[in-house]
Scaffold this motif. Structure first.
Motif, PDB file in Angstrom:
ATOM      1  N   ASP A 158       0.833  -1.210   0.000  1.00  7.38           N
ATOM      2  CA  ASP A 158       0.000   0.000   0.000  1.00  7.38           C
ATOM      3  C   ASP A 158       0.863   1.253   0.000  1.00  7.38           C
ATOM      4  OD1 ASP A 158      -2.452  -1.245  -0.124  1.00  7.38           O
ATOM      5  OD2 ASP A 158      -2.727  -1.326   2.047  1.00  7.38           O
ATOM      6  N   CYS A 159       1.925   1.255   0.801  1.00  2.26           N
ATOM      7  CA  CYS A 159       2.775   2.447   0.898  1.00  2.26           C
ATOM      8  C   CYS A 159       3.596   2.670  -0.367  1.00  2.26           C
ATOM      9  CB  CYS A 159       3.672   2.357   2.128  1.00  2.26           C
ATOM     10  SG  CYS A 159       2.774   2.670   3.666  1.00  2.26           S
ATOM     11  N   ILE A 160       4.000   1.590  -1.043  1.00  2.00           N
ATOM     12  CA  ILE A 160       4.699   1.738  -2.322  1.00  2.00           C
ATOM     13  C   ILE A 160       3.780   2.462  -3.319  1.00  2.00           C
ATOM     14  CG2 ILE A 160       5.621   0.481  -4.317  1.00  2.00           C
ATOM     15  CD1 ILE A 160       6.605  -1.648  -2.308  1.00  2.00           C
ATOM     16  N   ARG A 161       2.519   2.088  -3.301  1.00  2.00           N
ATOM     17  CA  ARG A 161       1.531   2.733  -4.184  1.00  2.00           C
ATOM     18  C   ARG A 161       1.299   4.186  -3.782  1.00  2.00           C
ATOM     19  NH1 ARG A 161      -3.656   3.169  -3.095  1.00  2.00           N
ATOM     20  NH2 ARG A 161      -3.503   1.621  -1.430  1.00  2.00           N
ATOM     21  N   ARG A 162       1.400   4.466  -2.482  1.00  2.00           N
ATOM     22  CA  ARG A 162       1.135   5.817  -1.985  1.00  2.00           C
ATOM     23  C   ARG A 162       2.263   6.805  -2.271  1.00  2.00           C
ATOM     24  NH1 ARG A 162      -0.557   3.257   3.774  1.00  2.00           N
ATOM     25  NH2 ARG A 162      -2.796   2.981   3.433  1.00  2.00           N
ATOM     26  N   ILE A 163       3.481   6.326  -2.527  1.00  2.00           N
ATOM     27  CA  ILE A 163       4.646   7.219  -2.639  1.00  2.00           C
ATOM     28  C   ILE A 163       4.383   8.371  -3.596  1.00  2.00           C
ATOM     29  CG2 ILE A 163       7.033   7.400  -3.468  1.00  2.00           C
ATOM     30  CD1 ILE A 163       7.551   4.640  -2.288  1.00  2.00           C
ATOM     31  N   ASP A 164       3.868   8.068  -4.777  1.00  2.00           N
ATOM     32  CA  ASP A 164       3.629   9.128  -5.760  1.00  2.00           C
ATOM     33  C   ASP A 164       2.253   9.762  -5.621  1.00  2.00           C
ATOM     34  OD1 ASP A 164       6.104   9.103  -7.235  1.00  2.00           O
ATOM     35  OD2 ASP A 164       5.515   7.134  -7.992  1.00  2.00           O
ATOM     36  N   LYS A 165       1.272   8.964  -5.197  1.00  2.00           N
ATOM     37  CA  LYS A 165      -0.100   9.474  -5.141  1.00  2.00           C
ATOM     38  C   LYS A 165      -0.397  10.278  -3.878  1.00  2.00           C
ATOM     39  CE  LYS A 165      -2.291   5.875  -7.976  1.00  2.00           C
ATOM     40  NZ  LYS A 165      -3.334   4.808  -8.002  1.00  2.00           N
ATOM     41  N   ASN A 166       0.036   9.758  -2.721  1.00  2.00           N
ATOM     42  CA  ASN A 166      -0.311  10.394  -1.448  1.00  2.00           C
ATOM     43  C   ASN A 166       0.778  10.089  -0.411  1.00  2.00           C
ATOM     44  OD1 ASN A 166      -1.632  11.635   0.633  1.00  2.00           O
ATOM     45  ND2 ASN A 166      -3.542  10.488   0.443  1.00  2.00           N
ATOM     46  N   PRO A 167       1.972  10.661  -0.585  1.00  2.00           N
ATOM     47  CA  PRO A 167       3.114  10.271   0.264  1.00  2.00           C
ATOM     48  C   PRO A 167       2.916  10.553   1.755  1.00  2.00           C
ATOM     49  CG  PRO A 167       3.638  12.219  -1.046  1.00  2.00           C
ATOM     50  CD  PRO A 167       2.359  11.676  -1.583  1.00  2.00           C
ATOM     51  N   LEU A 168       2.086  11.540   2.116  1.00  2.00           N
ATOM     52  CA  LEU A 168       1.861  11.813   3.536  1.00  2.00           C
ATOM     53  C   LEU A 168       1.265  10.613   4.255  1.00  2.00           C
ATOM     54  CD1 LEU A 168       2.228  14.813   2.504  1.00  2.00           C
ATOM     55  CD2 LEU A 168       0.663  15.449   4.345  1.00  2.00           C
ATOM     56  N   ARG A 169       0.485   9.807   3.528  1.00  2.00           N
ATOM     57  CA  ARG A 169      -0.169   8.654   4.157  1.00  2.00           C
ATOM     58  C   ARG A 169       0.837   7.586   4.557  1.00  2.00           C
ATOM     59  NH1 ARG A 169      -3.226   7.563   6.479  1.00  2.00           N
ATOM     60  NH2 ARG A 169      -4.753   6.123   5.626  1.00  2.00           N
TER      61      ARG A 169
END
Length: 418
Positions: free
Chosen positions: A192-203
């Protein structure tokens, strides 16, 4: 047997007392701070939550209960209340008369996430929202109001965590710094966090995975990237809380799961529910009213996890058992007819009175009175009718006295008033 759906629960009569206590206490405190109640639909257009919460959030991507309406549009069971309150603020032009509004709402929300202790797929929230006030003093006042609520509810093992998320002007630099930090350590992050890096890094900062927590230990902190205006705002919130002796902890890793938050963000956390530590949270969302089609008005608010708060109270304090004022043990048809008339009159006067409708023995009726936790029992049979008096027993002291039938109602009312 048809059973309830996984992740949903019944709130039973023996549990409802604590729910009512929380609700009545919250209403009393909020209204003393100038808030007014608003009641909203539980179904909204799906677009409302996509635009407010953010399309790249877990809530919108994975957790919303969304359905096709008969007209072909998509509707959603609300996953949170702030977007609905903002929608109502705009649609009903509440800002036209006075943009400064303080609103609160209590009700169910719906998310299809993994059920955990204190977390359900239908869960309840208490929300408070303030519109039209830019001052950092209102941020501090909301935290004061929350702190006061927990004090009144005698919930002690809680602490306020505080951070700033900056604004659209200063957050992009922080976002780029996070991306640059996360990419070299991406093999240590969950999927999930790998996916979040570009989309929503704060998460990524908010992930509960142990490997992710360790990987982000040395990540940049938002407070190093605040613009002058955001820094001044945050310092004012911190200084105000200190002056009011409100305990808090600065937490530079604190982020909120919704995209609309800016500047001040806070959570009330506890250790009583294990890993699910947040029982309330909120902050500023100054751009949301404009994003949803309204005027450019500042806003700030919070949500309390009602279910989690009840769980905490159940752990930290023993609740008083509910009781009735008087139980009338009537023996015989004539006595039952009189008892029925009496309990109806007492009920209409606001007195909790019950009787047995099945004609059971005195022993059985006394047992029922005990189960109902009756404060007093009135015993009336053929002998009492002939004597013109009712025997009233104090169930705590076991002391009995004889009360004239004609004065029985007045006597019960006097006991209640005493």
């Amino acid at each position: 047997m048809i059973q309830k759906i996984k992740g949903f629960k019944d709130i039973l009569p023996e549990d409802i007392g604590i729910w009512q206590k929380v609700e009545s206490t919250a209403k009393s405190i909020f209204e003393s701070f100038g808030f007014s109640e608003i009641r909203l639909p539980i179904i909204e257009s799906s677009e409302l939550f996509k635009r407010s919460i953010g399309e790249n959030t877990d809530i919108v991507e994975k957790e919303m209960y969304t359905f096709a309406d008969r007209n072909g549009g998509l509707i959603t069971l609300r996953p949170e209340a702030t977007a609905s309150v903002v929608r109502s603020y705009i649609q009903n032009k509440m800002y036209a008369k006075d943009p400064e509004r303080k609103l609160y709402t209590i009700g169910p929300m719906f998310r299809r996430e993994r059920p955990q202790k204190g977390r359900y797929r239908q869960f309840y929230q208490i929300n408070a929202e303030v519109f039209g006030i830019k001052s950092p003093l209102i941020d501090a006042q909301l935290i004061l109001m929350l702190t006061n609520l927990f004090e009144k509810l005698e919930v002690k093992d809680v602490i306020t965590h505080l951070n700033s998320l900056g604004c659209p002007g200063c957050r992009p630099d922080f976002r780029r710094a996070l991306i640059d930090f996360f990419k070299p350590v991406s093999d240590e992050l969950c999927k999930d966090c790998i996916r979040r890096i570009d989309k929503n890094p704060l998460r990524v900062l908010d992930c509960k995975s142990p490997s992710c927590k360790k990987a982000v230990e040395n990540a940049p902190v938002i407070t190093d990237y605040l613009c002058a205006e955001c820094e001044t705002h945050f310092i004012a919130v911190v200084d105000t809380l200190k002056k009011q002796n409100i305990p808090f902890k600065l937490n530079t890793r604190l982020v909120r799961g919704l995209d609309y938050y800016t500047r001040t963000t806070f959570e009330i956390q506890t250790s009583l529910l294990g890993a699910q530590s947040a029982v309330a949270g909120g902050g500023r969302y100054d751009g949301l009213v404009k994003v949803l089609g309204g005027p450019d008005q500042p806003a700030v608010g919070f949500a309390i996890g009602f279910d989690r708060l009840v769980e905490i109270m159940a752990v930290s304090q023993k609740q008083k058992e509910s009781c009735i004022d008087i139980f009338i043990a009537a023996l015989g048809e004539k006595s039952s007819t009189i008892a029925y008339r009496w309990i109806c009159e007492l009920n209409l006067s606001g007195i909790k009175a019950e009787m047995d409708f099945s004609g059971k023995s005195l022993k059985s009726q006394m047992r029922k009175a005990g189960k109902l936790n009756a404060m007093y029992v009135a015993i009336m049979g053929e002998v009492e009718l002939n004597d013109g008096a009712v025997i009233v027993r104090d169930m705590k002291t076991k002391v009995q006295e004889s009360i004239p039938i004609k004065k029985f109602i007045e006597s019960v009312k006097d006991r209640k008033a005493a």
